[in-house]
Design an enzyme around this catalytic site. Structure first.
Site, mmCIF file in Angstrom:
data_model
loop_
_atom_site.group_PDB
_atom_site.id
_atom_site.type_symbol
_atom_site.label_atom_id
_atom_site.label_comp_id
_atom_site.label_asym_id
_atom_site.label_seq_id
_atom_site.Cartn_x
_atom_site.Cartn_y
_atom_site.Cartn_z
ATOM 1 N N ASP A 22 -5.562 42.414 14.132
ATOM 2 C CA ASP A 22 -5.049 42.421 15.484
ATOM 3 C C ASP A 22 -3.621 41.906 15.455
ATOM 4 O O ASP A 22 -3.271 41.069 14.622
ATOM 5 C CB ASP A 22 -5.927 41.529 16.359
ATOM 6 C CG ASP A 22 -5.453 41.490 17.801
ATOM 7 O OD1 ASP A 22 -5.169 42.570 18.335
ATOM 8 O OD2 ASP A 22 -5.365 40.393 18.359
ATOM 9 N N THR B 218 -1.626 40.389 18.145
ATOM 10 C CA THR B 218 -1.392 39.117 18.822
ATOM 11 C C THR B 218 -2.305 38.044 18.242
ATOM 12 O O THR B 218 -3.520 38.203 18.186
ATOM 13 C CB THR B 218 -1.647 39.248 20.330
ATOM 14 O OG1 THR B 218 -0.839 40.309 20.831
ATOM 15 C CG2 THR B 218 -1.308 37.956 21.048
ATOM 16 N N ASP C 90 -8.625 37.268 16.684
ATOM 17 C CA ASP C 90 -8.687 35.938 17.277
ATOM 18 C C ASP C 90 -9.214 35.948 18.706
ATOM 19 O O ASP C 90 -9.517 34.910 19.258
ATOM 20 C CB ASP C 90 -7.315 35.266 17.252
ATOM 21 C CG ASP C 90 -6.340 35.909 18.244
ATOM 22 O OD1 ASP C 90 -6.506 37.116 18.529
ATOM 23 O OD2 ASP C 90 -5.426 35.208 18.716
#
Length: 805
Positions: free
Chosen positions: A301, A303, A548
């Site tokens: 991912d 971000t 996250d």
């Protein structure tokens, strides 16, 4: 029923303490690793160990105390070493696991407080926000949330919850904000009743574990067949079935099953987990260490993974409103919408704003990529929507080209772009079924751009992945242009972009092709992330996924290896196989190398175990066919196992160096094992039979055989880890002299055993004349030369009709 005061303020600290004292606490939290009892059970009570212990009892009953001692000794050595090593690893990992334990937010005396989930008591009022784990069963007191219950139900669809609806521990809040009352805690909660099944979802065997399982099953069948053959031979040769000899032979035959392989896998995983913990990675599933060595596609991912979690407000770009008005309305909207993510928090921090009373509200979700609220007050009136520009384009009444062009230009600069659109009327935000519905006929108010900070180690880490042959794919919910710009800044070469909006219209074949060919994906929903990982795995890739946020949970569970950031959501950490402590993205290359170290070490360990198993099997079968006495006793077999396999494999596991796992591991192991074992048999069996028939002395023949096999077994260590080119059957020299020193130490120990009378007699070995040693050394030298020529001339490959590698 809770009183009105309790409903608002929650329990008091005194009430919570009283309930905990009455046993109404949430004490049954899932353990972070296996218990000591489970470690002891799994190491001691294997099928082979149980059979060997049964044979030990028979040996004791027959008065064969020495044989019973060495047979039990081998088992106990494996059990004690495994328990000690795993126990040390457990203590270390349990200490580190405290860093990533979920946190619960309770309302006590009217104030929110973060507590350990075990401090929650029956009747507590808890707060759930995006990414929070539900830690007790209960019902929503107020607010609305979307909940992921996939760990409990297996269904990935989000479940909307409103006041009065039930929520269950083990689920996660994905969007919105609410408070819920704890009605079932501890062992009474659904999660604790289902925890074993929920965690089993992630228990996936690695290629190495599957290979070891297959080897053990095959070895067990072979041992049974050899046992039948030997029993038949003893019956024919003696004329009557001799119980003592049969039990002693059974002890050796059962030991042919290399149960030490499973033990060494466990020890290697434990050693790797402790080493990786020191480098910033917490292992939550033991075999995740080895999984790292097989990864060839890494999905991450953007971000929070490629970038830090710090999002900075960049600028406002007015469209339908003047900048002061845009600033005021966007600030109020961001301050009002419940369950705001980091993006909304950055907007509010930069613009300020006043929290307004909303008549209706839709919180942001990664699937919708927009949030909305309706206001009917003097400070703010109308319906407002904030989200991804390309998602909101279809809902705009006009100005689409202007919005699209401005957003694309900002995205090409690597900026995250949000569009605020509105209608002056107060509109409903749900459809007839109560599901969120995007209002139509909106007017664009303006764009907000935000910047993200690349992790300092991102470029170097991506370069190291490329060197290791690992393909990186960046997957994000942001604009494809934004993601591509950041990927280029991070050093990702040859960027090939795909948009989730386009992927949604593709059939299965085209989708899988896009998953293979693209390496940057934007505007991807959580379901598309999961589908991308599934498509890559279907194409033969071994996939690791790093994330996250809650939107990464589905993909993490679908990947061969799920990796979470420590600062990520509790949901993400809860399903991940490993957690990067301190959000150390740069720790991953070292973690991959640790996986390669374990794989390389296990390749050598497999080779030693299988050579010994195969040549002892061939020796037993050969003597049975020849009608000769059983070739080794349990005591002699214990010497052979301990010096050539037991101690050396522990050292090789500790000393293994990383190396990319080459294709065809089974062939590499077979290329070492088959010639080695066949040639040991070709030398040792005739030597044993010759001594037996010429001298009619079984003890002398067994001693010659044992010494020959031990010397060959020690030389195999040097062939595996050669000290120089003259010993070299492989392609790459490690230059590590420790295996050679280990071989010398094992040889010295064996010489000591032969020299000390009491030890020699205990292990049923007899003294030999010098010319006997000369014959043995000549036979071993002949074996070593023949083995080297077999490898160098590729005789094994030629026998199989294969091209030499």
């Amino acid at each position: 029923m809770a009183s009105d005061a309790t409903a608002v303020q929650g329990l008091s600290e005194r009430e919570a303490a009283d309930r905990r004292a009455r046993g109404q606490g949430n004490e049954a939290a899932p353990s972070t690793s296996r218990t000591y009892r489970e470690i002891l059970r799994d190491n001691a009570f294997t099928f082979v160990n149980v059979v060997l212990f049964s044979i030990v009892l028979l040996l004791l009953a027959l008065g064969l105390f020495g044989d019973a001692l060495v047979t039990a000794g081998l088992v106990l050595f494996n059990v004690v070493a495994g328990v000690v090593q795993e126990g040390r690893a457990k203590r270390k990992l349990d200490q580190i696991a405290l860093l990533v334990r979920p946190v619960a937010t309770v309302v006590r005396d009217g104030r929110e407080r973060a507590v350990d989930p075990r401090e929650v008591v029956l009747g507590d009022l808890l707060v759930a926000r995006p990414g929070d784990q539900i830690v007790a069963d209960g019902r929503l007191a107020d607010g609305r949330v979307d909940v992921d219950e996939s760990l409990l139900t297996g269904e990935s669809d989000l479940v909307p919850k409103g006041p009065g609806d039930p929520v269950y521990s083990g689920s996660f809040c994905v969007a919105g904000e609410a408070r819920y009352r704890a009605e079932q805690v501890g062992t009474a909660s659904l999660a604790n009743q289902l925890v074993a099944g929920a965690r089993a979802f992630r228990t996936v065997k690695t290629p190495l574990q599957r290979a070891v399982d297959l080897i053990l099953r095959v070895a067990l069948v072979v041992a049974l067949l050899v046992g039948v053959q030997v029993a038949s031979s003893l019956w024919r040769s003696e004329g009557a079935f001799q119980l003592r000899e049969s039990v002693r032979a059974a002890a050796v035959i059962v030991a042919l099953v290399p149960q030490g392989l499973a033990f060494m896998v466990t020890v290697s995983y434990a050693m790797g987990a402790v080493r990786m913990a020191g480098k910033g990675a917490l292992i939550q599933r033991a075999n995740a260490v080895e999984s790292l060595s097989h990864v060839n596609v890494l999905c991450l991912d953007k971000t929070g993974t490629l970038t830090t979690n710090r999002i900075r407000f960049h600028a406002l770009h007015p469209l339908g409103l003047a900048e002061p008005e845009l600033r005021a309305r966007l600030g109020d909207f961001a301050a009002t919408v419940a369950g705001g993510n980091r993006t909304a928090a950055a907007v509010q921090a930069a613009l300020g704003g006043t929290r307004r009373r909303a008549t209706a509200e839709v919180p942001f979700s990664s699937e919708r990529k927009w949030s909305a609220a309706s206001f009917d007050g003097d400070g703010l009136h109308g319906t407002y929507v904030l989200g991804a520009p390309e998602v909101l384009l279809s809902a705009l009444a006009d100005g689409r080209e202007q919005v699209e062009g401005a957003a694309a230009e900002l995205a090409r600069q690597g900026l995250r772009v949000l569009l605020l659109a509105f209608r002056p009327e107060v509109l409903p935000l749900t459809d007839g079924d109560g599901r969120p519905a995007l209002p139509q006929g909106l007017t664009p108010a303006g764009l907000a751009s935000l910047s993200e900070e690349l992790r300092p180690e991102a470029a170097e880490t991506l370069a190291r992945f490329a060197e290791a042959g690992i393909q990186v794919k960046v997957i994000s919910g942001d604009s494809p242009e934004t993601v591509a710009a950041l990927a280029r800044r991070a050093g990702l070469a040859e960027v090939h972009v795909a948009s989730g909006l386009d992927l949604a219209d593709l059939d299965a074949g085209a989708f899988e092709a896009a998953a293979r060919e693209s390496n940057v994906f934007g505007r991807i929903t959580p379901q598309q992330k999961e589908r991308l990982v599934r498509a890559l795995r279907a194409g033969g890739a071994y996939v690791a996924m790093i994330g996250d946020g809650v939107n990464d949970v589905l993909a993490l569970k679908q990947a061969n290896l799920g990796i979470a950031m420590q600062s990520g959501s509790q949901a993400t950490r809860g399903v991940a196989d490993m957690v990067l402590l301190g959000d150390s993205f740069g720790a991953l290359p070292a973690a991959f190398r640790e996986g390669q170290r374990i794989f390389r070490g296990m390749r050598d360990i497999l080779s030693l175990f299988l050579v010994r198993t195969l040549y002892v099997t061939l020796l037993i079968g050969g003597t049975a066919l020849a009608g000769a006495a059983f070739p080794v006793t349990p005591k002699q077999n214990s010497v052979l196992a301990l010096l050539t396999v037991g101690i050396p494999t522990l050292a090789l596991a500790a000393w293994a160096k990383p190396a990319p796992p080459a294709r065809g591991m089974a062939f590499q192991v077979a290329r070492f094992v088959v010639p080695g074992a066949v040639l040991v048999t070709a030398v040792a069996l005739p030597l044993y039979l010759a001594y037996l028939w010429l001298t009619d002395d079984v003890a002398l023949a067994r001693t010659v055989l044992t010494i020959t096999a031990v010397l060959c077994g020690l030389l195999l260590i040097l062939f595996l880890e050669p000290p120089g080119a003259s010993w070299h059957p492989r392609d790459v020299l490690r230059g590590d002299l420790r295996p050679a020193a280990l071989t010398a130490a094992m040889l010295a120990l064996f010489v000591l055993l032969l020299s000390v009378r009491d030890l020699r007699e205990f292990f049923e070995l007899v003294p030999l004349a010098p010319y006997h040693y000369a014959v043995i050394l000549a036979a071993v030298a002949l074996w070593a030369r023949a083995l080297l020529w077999t490898w160098r001339l590729h005789l094994f490959e030629r026998f199989l009709g294969m091209e030499p590698r």
